[in-house]
Design an enzyme around this catalytic site. Structure first.
Site, PDB file in Angstrom:
ATOM      1  N   GLY A 151      -5.153  10.458  16.691  1.00 25.89           N
ATOM      2  CA  GLY A 151      -6.448  10.357  17.362  1.00 25.89           C
ATOM      3  C   GLY A 151      -7.578  10.361  16.352  1.00 25.89           C
ATOM      4  N   ILE A 191     -12.881  15.021  16.787  1.00 24.60           N
ATOM      5  CA  ILE A 191     -12.117  16.166  16.282  1.00 24.60           C
ATOM      6  C   ILE A 191     -11.129  15.718  15.206  1.00 24.60           C
ATOM      7  CG2 ILE A 191     -10.441  17.956  16.956  1.00 24.60           C
ATOM      8  CD1 ILE A 191     -11.930  18.103  19.648  1.00 24.60           C
ATOM      9  N   GLU A 231      -4.575   5.911  15.331  1.00 26.81           N
ATOM     10  CA  GLU A 231      -5.460   5.789  16.489  1.00 26.81           C
ATOM     11  C   GLU A 231      -5.007   4.616  17.338  1.00 26.81           C
ATOM     12  OE1 GLU A 231      -8.191   7.232  18.154  1.00 26.81           O
ATOM     13  OE2 GLU A 231      -7.734   5.514  19.426  1.00 26.81           O
ATOM     14  N   VAL A 281      -5.781  14.141  20.563  1.00 27.42           N
ATOM     15  CA  VAL A 281      -5.893  12.996  21.473  1.00 27.42           C
ATOM     16  C   VAL A 281      -6.793  13.307  22.676  1.00 27.42           C
ATOM     17  CG1 VAL A 281      -3.667  11.999  20.806  1.00 27.42           C
ATOM     18  CG2 VAL A 281      -3.754  13.643  22.685  1.00 27.42           C
ATOM     19  N   ARG A 287      -9.137  16.330  25.160  1.00 27.98           N
ATOM     20  CA  ARG A 287      -9.026  17.651  25.762  1.00 27.98           C
ATOM     21  C   ARG A 287      -8.997  17.503  27.281  1.00 27.98           C
ATOM     22  NH1 ARG A 287      -9.905  21.842  22.419  1.00 27.98           N
ATOM     23  NH2 ARG A 287     -10.758  23.164  24.056  1.00 27.98           N
ATOM     24  N   ASP A 326     -17.285  21.681  29.915  1.00 29.24           N
ATOM     25  CA  ASP A 326     -16.116  20.810  29.743  1.00 29.24           C
ATOM     26  C   ASP A 326     -15.260  20.692  30.997  1.00 29.24           C
ATOM     27  OD1 ASP A 326     -16.859  20.514  27.114  1.00 29.24           O
ATOM     28  OD2 ASP A 326     -14.958  21.220  26.258  1.00 29.24           O
ATOM     29  N   ALA A 379     -20.838  20.892  23.451  1.00 29.68           N
ATOM     30  CA  ALA A 379     -21.391  22.225  23.701  1.00 29.68           C
ATOM     31  C   ALA A 379     -22.799  22.146  24.284  1.00 29.68           C
ATOM     32  CB  ALA A 379     -21.387  23.014  22.397  1.00 29.68           C
ATOM     33  N   HIS A 395     -42.929  11.894   2.854  1.00 26.73           N
ATOM     34  CA  HIS A 395     -42.227  11.150   1.803  1.00 26.73           C
ATOM     35  C   HIS A 395     -41.916  12.079   0.633  1.00 26.73           C
ATOM     36  CE1 HIS A 395     -41.014   7.877  -0.782  1.00 26.73           C
ATOM     37  NE2 HIS A 395     -41.804   8.368  -1.733  1.00 26.73           N
TER      38      HIS A 395
HETATM   39  P1  FAD Z   1     -15.353  26.619  26.386  1.00 23.68           P
HETATM   40  O1  FAD Z   1     -16.133  26.678  25.134  1.00 23.68           O
HETATM   41  O2  FAD Z   1     -13.961  26.105  26.331  1.00 23.68           O
HETATM   42  O3  FAD Z   1     -15.382  28.089  26.990  1.00 23.68           O
HETATM   43  C1  FAD Z   1     -14.680  28.436  28.133  1.00 23.68           C
HETATM   44  C2  FAD Z   1     -14.325  29.898  28.065  1.00 23.68           C
HETATM   45  O4  FAD Z   1     -13.788  30.297  29.316  1.00 23.68           O
HETATM   46  C3  FAD Z   1     -13.256  30.233  27.021  1.00 23.68           C
HETATM   47  O5  FAD Z   1     -13.618  31.372  26.298  1.00 23.68           O
HETATM   48  C4  FAD Z   1     -12.012  30.480  27.864  1.00 23.68           C
HETATM   49  O6  FAD Z   1     -11.099  31.362  27.216  1.00 23.68           O
HETATM   50  C5  FAD Z   1     -12.637  31.092  29.085  1.00 23.68           C
HETATM   51  N1  FAD Z   1     -11.817  31.025  30.307  1.00 23.68           N
HETATM   52  C6  FAD Z   1     -11.054  29.996  30.762  1.00 23.68           C
HETATM   53  N2  FAD Z   1     -10.499  30.305  31.946  1.00 23.68           N
HETATM   54  C7  FAD Z   1     -10.931  31.560  32.252  1.00 23.68           C
HETATM   55  C8  FAD Z   1     -10.719  32.420  33.356  1.00 23.68           C
HETATM   56  N3  FAD Z   1     -10.007  32.055  34.422  1.00 23.68           N
HETATM   57  N4  FAD Z   1     -11.293  33.649  33.305  1.00 23.68           N
HETATM   58  C9  FAD Z   1     -12.053  34.033  32.249  1.00 23.68           C
HETATM   59  N5  FAD Z   1     -12.312  33.236  31.199  1.00 23.68           N
HETATM   60  C10 FAD Z   1     -11.753  32.020  31.207  1.00 23.68           C
HETATM   61  N6  FAD Z   1     -18.970  20.229  20.628  1.00 23.68           N
HETATM   62  C11 FAD Z   1     -20.188  20.012  20.110  1.00 23.68           C
HETATM   63  O7  FAD Z   1     -21.154  19.866  20.861  1.00 23.68           O
HETATM   64  N7  FAD Z   1     -20.395  19.961  18.738  1.00 23.68           N
HETATM   65  C12 FAD Z   1     -19.364  20.110  17.869  1.00 23.68           C
HETATM   66  O8  FAD Z   1     -19.576  20.059  16.662  1.00 23.68           O
HETATM   67  C13 FAD Z   1     -18.065  20.327  18.382  1.00 23.68           C
HETATM   68  N8  FAD Z   1     -17.016  20.496  17.558  1.00 23.68           N
HETATM   69  C14 FAD Z   1     -15.782  20.762  18.063  1.00 23.68           C
HETATM   70  C15 FAD Z   1     -14.717  20.941  17.198  1.00 23.68           C
HETATM   71  C16 FAD Z   1     -13.465  21.224  17.674  1.00 23.68           C
HETATM   72  C17 FAD Z   1     -12.318  21.426  16.718  1.00 23.68           C
HETATM   73  C18 FAD Z   1     -13.264  21.363  19.091  1.00 23.68           C
HETATM   74  C19 FAD Z   1     -11.919  21.711  19.655  1.00 23.68           C
HETATM   75  C20 FAD Z   1     -14.313  21.170  19.974  1.00 23.68           C
HETATM   76  C21 FAD Z   1     -15.583  20.872  19.471  1.00 23.68           C
HETATM   77  N9  FAD Z   1     -16.673  20.663  20.322  1.00 23.68           N
HETATM   78  C22 FAD Z   1     -17.908  20.395  19.791  1.00 23.68           C
HETATM   79  C23 FAD Z   1     -16.539  20.728  21.790  1.00 23.68           C
HETATM   80  C24 FAD Z   1     -17.040  22.072  22.312  1.00 23.68           C
HETATM   81  O9  FAD Z   1     -16.304  23.104  21.693  1.00 23.68           O
HETATM   82  C25 FAD Z   1     -16.910  22.128  23.813  1.00 23.68           C
HETATM   83  O10 FAD Z   1     -17.566  21.019  24.388  1.00 23.68           O
HETATM   84  C26 FAD Z   1     -17.535  23.414  24.351  1.00 23.68           C
HETATM   85  O11 FAD Z   1     -16.919  24.545  23.797  1.00 23.68           O
HETATM   86  C27 FAD Z   1     -17.418  23.453  25.878  1.00 23.68           C
HETATM   87  O12 FAD Z   1     -18.044  24.607  26.326  1.00 23.68           O
HETATM   88  P2  FAD Z   1     -17.619  25.320  27.687  1.00 23.68           P
HETATM   89  O13 FAD Z   1     -18.478  26.538  27.781  1.00 23.68           O
HETATM   90  O14 FAD Z   1     -17.622  24.342  28.789  1.00 23.68           O
HETATM   91  O15 FAD Z   1     -16.088  25.737  27.494  1.00 23.68           O
HETATM   92  P1  AMP Z   2     -11.335  12.015  21.719  1.00 24.83           P
HETATM   93  O1  AMP Z   2     -10.983  11.880  23.186  1.00 24.83           O
HETATM   94  O2  AMP Z   2     -12.688  11.495  21.349  1.00 24.83           O
HETATM   95  O3  AMP Z   2     -11.070  13.404  21.197  1.00 24.83           O
HETATM   96  O4  AMP Z   2     -10.331  11.076  20.931  1.00 24.83           O
HETATM   97  C1  AMP Z   2      -8.942  11.102  21.088  1.00 24.83           C
HETATM   98  C2  AMP Z   2      -8.386   9.790  20.544  1.00 24.83           C
HETATM   99  O5  AMP Z   2      -6.965   9.847  20.531  1.00 24.83           O
HETATM  100  C3  AMP Z   2      -8.777   8.571  21.385  1.00 24.83           C
HETATM  101  O6  AMP Z   2      -9.503   7.684  20.579  1.00 24.83           O
HETATM  102  C4  AMP Z   2      -7.436   7.993  21.832  1.00 24.83           C
HETATM  103  O7  AMP Z   2      -7.445   6.579  21.799  1.00 24.83           O
HETATM  104  C5  AMP Z   2      -6.453   8.544  20.790  1.00 24.83           C
HETATM  105  N1  AMP Z   2      -5.060   8.593  21.271  1.00 24.83           N
HETATM  106  C6  AMP Z   2      -4.611   9.020  22.478  1.00 24.83           C
HETATM  107  N2  AMP Z   2      -3.249   8.927  22.560  1.00 24.83           N
HETATM  108  C7  AMP Z   2      -2.818   8.409  21.375  1.00 24.83           C
HETATM  109  C8  AMP Z   2      -1.513   8.075  20.809  1.00 24.83           C
HETATM  110  N3  AMP Z   2      -0.370   8.246  21.499  1.00 24.83           N
HETATM  111  N4  AMP Z   2      -1.466   7.574  19.541  1.00 24.83           N
HETATM  112  C9  AMP Z   2      -2.611   7.399  18.826  1.00 24.83           C
HETATM  113  N5  AMP Z   2      -3.847   7.696  19.303  1.00 24.83           N
HETATM  114  C10 AMP Z   2      -3.969   8.206  20.549  1.00 24.83           C
END
Ligand code: FAD
Ligand code: AMP
Length: 475
Positions: A188, A192, A211, A277, A279, A319, A327, A451
């Site tokens: 992917g 991420i 990809e 791939v 979330r 999400d 975020a 600048h």
């Molecule tokens: P989450 O942050 O997932 O929080 C949900 C919380 O609810 C968690 O703590 C979970 O444990 C808890 N929970 C779940 N079910 C229950 C339940 N039943 N009871 C109690 N608690 C529960 N986004 C950006 O905007 N900028 C970035 O640079 C960025 N970098 C990223 C890098 C990585 C490696 C990853 C994986 C994601 C990244 N994201 C980034 C995406 C971002 O992390 C998410 O979009 C964001 O965290 C979503 O926020 P949320 O509050 O909806 O959910």
């Molecule tokens: P994102 O949804 O932005 O985190 O990106 C995930 C990426 O993974 C997308 O661009 C998908 O096209 C790619 N992807 C999903 N399944 C596969 C797979 N089986 N092999 C290679 N890439 C994949």
């Protein structure tokens, strides 16, 4: 402790904790349930973003970038360093300390605003009741005037290559490696995958990115995406487009991956592989079947434009609902919902949400691409400006990349800004403000930019849309 709250938020990530703070600011008795824990088992607010996403990835991107520069770029500046060592344990410890400090900060904010933080799991029951199951002790019922569901997302798995937590890992585990893999596979090339691939490439891994799509970063303007792809390949990221992973199997030393592309079927062997791939929304254990909250075909909680679910007085944000998994998108929905609950006005402008990939160069965009607009039959004009002509970018020795400004051909309204270059994630903020205020290319052209700054490139790109950039030749 009271069992009745005006608002109960389930999930303490950037969507949920922000909703809770704003609800408390609005004078509502608010509780926020979160089950987040650190690796060592301590309760940690902040969700994926703080514990396993935005923040730890940026900490490692910063450290790995400095390491890379010290090894490969200092000499250009006339700085001689004899040895540059890598202490990965210390790098990881710095990252963990940042996370712990910020998680403590959220706890402090809860105390300051009077939000009741509850460590454990929440389940929505019928009739606006929430079952709270603490990490320790008996479950109990909370009555809630309004419930906000903010449980976020989990990494999607590949059916052909299940996570094993060791060789086949998700993004959370890929942020925790205690040694640099010699050969790392990344499946992917989304945000991420590119960020994690960059971290481990800079620290010395051979990184192969597979990809499935033919186009690199399809949501970014093609001209800008092409430049980004070129720059990332130059850093040694071995990016294969149109390469769909079909199978994987453990070998003695690693994992053998089979992928198909237009040329046929191929195999590569890597030591570890990160499956990035996408979330999936996380509603595990969240909804009692009688609660009546509807999900869509993708498993997201169904909501309207104001984040109301199918059940009265139950809202969902972040999400776990439709829209980009970012975020700041979730946080903004949190503010909107908390304001609407309090009877204030609230809305999210889904058309003006910036996205950033924190690679080097960074890639950032807001609004639509030229291809998207053309396909929609909207006549537009576009201007670009290369950082090669920016004095500041030259001085920084980071002159790769460009800014592209796209405006409506008839009205001059800004429709999209796409940047690949140094600090693109910071530069995009100006475009966001301009677009939020319904600005035009001319507005950007007439604003004075200090600048020498990188931001001048934005102004020049806007000028270029009308063929009058100062530091570029127009034919
Ligand atoms: P989450 O942050 O997932 O929080 C949900 C919380 O609810 C968690 O703590 C979970 O444990 C808890 N929970 C779940 N079910 C229950 C339940 N039943 N009871 C109690 N608690 C529960 N986004 C950006 O905007 N900028 C970035 O640079 C960025 N970098 C990223 C890098 C990585 C490696 C990853 C994986 C994601 C990244 N994201 C980034 C995406 C971002 O992390 C998410 O979009 C964001 O965290 C979503 O926020 P949320 O509050 O909806 O959910
Ligand atoms: P994102 O949804 O932005 O985190 O990106 C995930 C990426 O993974 C997308 O661009 C998908 O096209 C790619 N992807 C999903 N399944 C596969 C797979 N089986 N092999 C290679 N890439 C994949």
């Amino acid at each position: 402790m009271s069992s009745h709250f005006d608002v109960v938020v389930i999930g303490g990530g950037p969507a949920g904790y922000v909703a809770a703070i704003r609800a408390a600011q609005n004078g509502l008795a608010t509780a926020c349930i979160d089950d987040g824990r650190t690796r060592s088992g301590e309760v940690s607010l902040g969700g994926t973003c703080l514990n396993a996403g935005c923040i730890p990835s940026k900490a490692l991107l910063e450290s790995s970038e400095l390491y890379h520069r010290a090894r490969h770029e200092f000499a250009t500046h006339g700085i001689g360093v004899t040895t540059v060592g890598l202490d990965l344990d210390r790098m990881q410890a710095r990252k963990a300390a940042i996370v712990a400090q910020l998680a403590g900060g959220i706890q402090g904010l809860f105390r300051a605003h009077g939000v009741t933080g509850l460590a454990g799991r929440g389940t929505l029951m019928p009739g606006n009741t929430v079952r709270f199951t603490p990490h320790e002790g008996e479950a109990r019922l909370l009555e809630a005037g309004q419930v906000v569901l903010a449980t976020g997302s989990q990494p999607a798995a590949l059916a052909c290559l299940p996570f094993d937590g060791e060789r086949v890992v998700d993004s959370r585990a890929a942020l925790e490696f205690d040694a640099v893999p010699r050969r790392l596979g990344v499946i992917g090339a989304g945000v991420i995958g590119l960020e994690l691939g960059s971290v481990w490439r800079r620290l010395g891994a051979e990184v192969t990115i597979l990809e499935a799509l033919d186009r690199f970063l399809p949501m970014v303007d093609a001209q800008v995406a092409r430049e980004a792809e070129r720059q990332l390949r130059r850093q040694g990221l071995d990016i294969h487009l149109g390469a769909r992973v079909q199978a994987g199997e453990r070998t003695t030393d690693g994992v053998r991956l089979r992928y198909d592309d237009r040329q046929g079927s191929h195999e590569i062997e890597v030591d570890r592989v990160v499956v990035a791939v996408g979330r999936r929304p996380d509603t595990t254990g969240l909804l009692d079947p009688l609660a009546g909250v509807a999900l869509d075909a993708r498993g997201c909680i169904e909501v309207d434009a104001s984040c109301r679910t199918s059940v009265a007085n139950v809202w969902a944000i972040g999400d776990v609902v439709r829209g980009p998994m970012l975020a700041h998108k979730g946080s903004e929905e949190g503010v909107m919902v908390a304001d609407l609950i309090a009877g204030h006005a609230g809305q999210v402008n889904y058309d003006v949400i910036p996205s950033v990939v924190y690679t080097t160069p960074e890639i950032a965009w807001v609004g639509r691409s030229e291809e998207e607009l053309t396909a929609a039959g909207i006549a537009c004009k576009a201007g670009t400006f290369n950082f090669a002509a920016s004095g500041r970018a030259r001085a920084m020795e980071q002159a790769a990349g460009l800014v592209k400004v796209i405006a409506d051909a008839a009205t001059d309204a800004l429709l999209g800004v796409h940047v690949c270059g140094p600090m693109a994630g910071e530069l995009i903020a100006e475009a966001v403000v301009a677009m939020e205020f319904q600005g035009t290319a001319e507005d950007l052209q007439r604003i004075i930019h200090a600048h020498p700054t990188l931001a001048e490139a934005l102004r020049e790109a806007a000028l270029s849309a009308d063929r009058c950039a100062i530091h570029a030749a127009h034919r």
